[in-house]
Scaffold this motif. Structure first.
Motif, PDB file in Angstrom:
ATOM      1  N   ASN A   1      15.618  66.597  14.801  1.00  0.00           N
ATOM      2  CA  ASN A   1      16.795  66.811  13.973  1.00  0.00           C
ATOM      3  C   ASN A   1      17.915  65.962  14.569  1.00  0.00           C
ATOM      4  N   LEU A   2      18.321  64.909  13.845  1.00  0.00           N
ATOM      5  CA  LEU A   2      19.275  63.956  14.415  1.00  0.00           C
ATOM      6  C   LEU A   2      20.558  64.620  14.915  1.00  0.00           C
TER       7      LEU A   2
ATOM      8  N   ALA B   1      19.962  51.686  22.661  1.00  0.00           N
ATOM      9  CA  ALA B   1      19.752  50.931  21.421  1.00  0.00           C
ATOM     10  C   ALA B   1      18.274  50.906  21.053  1.00  0.00           C
ATOM     11  N   HIS B   2      17.414  50.732  22.036  1.00  0.00           N
ATOM     12  CA  HIS B   2      15.968  50.714  21.794  1.00  0.00           C
ATOM     13  C   HIS B   2      15.506  52.045  21.195  1.00  0.00           C
ATOM     14  N   GLU B   3      16.003  53.146  21.749  1.00  0.00           N
ATOM     15  CA  GLU B   3      15.624  54.469  21.243  1.00  0.00           C
ATOM     16  C   GLU B   3      16.180  54.702  19.842  1.00  0.00           C
ATOM     17  N   LEU B   4      17.404  54.255  19.589  1.00  0.00           N
ATOM     18  CA  LEU B   4      17.991  54.428  18.258  1.00  0.00           C
ATOM     19  C   LEU B   4      17.255  53.579  17.219  1.00  0.00           C
TER      20      LEU B   4
ATOM     21  N   LYS C   1      14.115  52.934  17.229  1.00  0.00           N
ATOM     22  CA  LYS C   1      12.880  53.659  16.915  1.00  0.00           C
ATOM     23  C   LYS C   1      13.139  54.797  15.924  1.00  0.00           C
ATOM     24  N   LEU C   2      14.387  55.289  15.890  1.00  0.00           N
ATOM     25  CA  LEU C   2      14.745  56.366  14.960  1.00  0.00           C
ATOM     26  C   LEU C   2      15.189  55.833  13.601  1.00  0.00           C
ATOM     27  N   GLY C   3      15.238  54.507  13.447  1.00  0.00           N
ATOM     28  CA  GLY C   3      15.581  53.926  12.154  1.00  0.00           C
ATOM     29  C   GLY C   3      16.996  53.408  12.025  1.00  0.00           C
TER      30      GLY C   3
ATOM     31  N   GLY D   1      28.693  57.330   9.668  1.00  0.00           N
ATOM     32  CA  GLY D   1      29.045  55.907   9.622  1.00  0.00           C
ATOM     33  C   GLY D   1      27.901  54.952   9.889  1.00  0.00           C
ATOM     34  N   GLN D   2      26.701  55.452  10.111  1.00  0.00           N
ATOM     35  CA  GLN D   2      25.581  54.580  10.471  1.00  0.00           C
ATOM     36  C   GLN D   2      24.629  54.348   9.303  1.00  0.00           C
ATOM     37  N   ASP D   3      24.014  53.181   9.321  1.00  0.00           N
ATOM     38  CA  ASP D   3      22.989  52.837   8.346  1.00  0.00           C
ATOM     39  C   ASP D   3      21.638  53.167   8.971  1.00  0.00           C
ATOM     40  N   VAL D   4      21.043  54.267   8.487  1.00  0.00           N
ATOM     41  CA  VAL D   4      19.780  54.734   9.046  1.00  0.00           C
ATOM     42  C   VAL D   4      18.722  54.705   7.961  1.00  0.00           C
TER      43      VAL D   4
END
Length: 196
Positions: free
Chosen positions: A80-81, A136-139, A141-143, A185-188
């Protein structure tokens, strides 16, 4: 070169630089804190700039290892983000134990123009940039599409307290609100989330 003497100098110098800053710290004060002679200090380090570069690099490396361990632990399984990023922000705010390192970072930020550029570069490469790259690498991987920028934003929104209070840490409410602003605010890329 005896490693125990070198470590004593690095430890003493870290205390003095964190307390006095780069400009005000003296070799005599560092030698006294390390319980070595100034001659012994100069046998290990060319000058104050060389000593400072070694101190900030060693301190940043230790702090980065601690932060990366928290990142790896919290991003191992995100379901859950909002909930999991809030828990991550709380851990980064409360579990980091190296107060002397962060006092040194505050001193560096206060007198950036007086510190040799190569020392700043060594600190950034060994510590902050390594931590941001891991996050950043982990984020990614989350899209998160622009994961490098997302890493900076997440850290800014969850790891700093009231800027008018030196050294303050964010409250749980601040972290939760920061994560909500971050996610808004993020593009996921769309991903299935479950709640736990």
């Amino acid at each position: 070169m005896r490693p125990d003497k070198r470590q004593a100098i690095l430890h003493g110098a870290l205390s003095v630089f964190a307390r006095d800053g780069y400009s005000r710290a003296s070799i005599d004060a560092i030698a006294k804190e390390a319980e070595v002679s100034t001659r012994t200090l100069y046998n290990h380090f060319a000058d104050k700039a060389d000593l400072f570069r070694n101190v900030i690099q060693a301190s940043a490396d230790a702090a980065a290892r601690e932060q990366i361990a928290i990142i790896e632990r919290h991003f191992h399984r995100v379901t859950n983000l909002e909930k999991d990023l809030t828990a991550f922000g709380r851990a980064m705010s409360t579990e980091l134990g190296n107060a002397t390192h962060f006092a040194l970072v505050r001193q560096i930020n206060a007198e950036l123009s007086h510190i040799p550029d190569d020392a700043i570069e060594a600190w950034q490469a060994t510590g902050p940039r390594k931590v941001r790259a891991t996050l950043a690498h982990e984020l990614a991987k989350l899209g998160f599409k622009d994961s490098a920028r997302a890493a900076v934003h997440l850290m800014m929104l969850t790891m700093t307290g009231d800027p008018s209070i030196r050294g303050s840490r964010p409250s749980d409410d601040d972290i939760r609100a920061g994560v909500r602003v971050f996610l808004h605010g993020q593009d996921v890329e769309k991903r299935r989330e479950t709640t736990t």
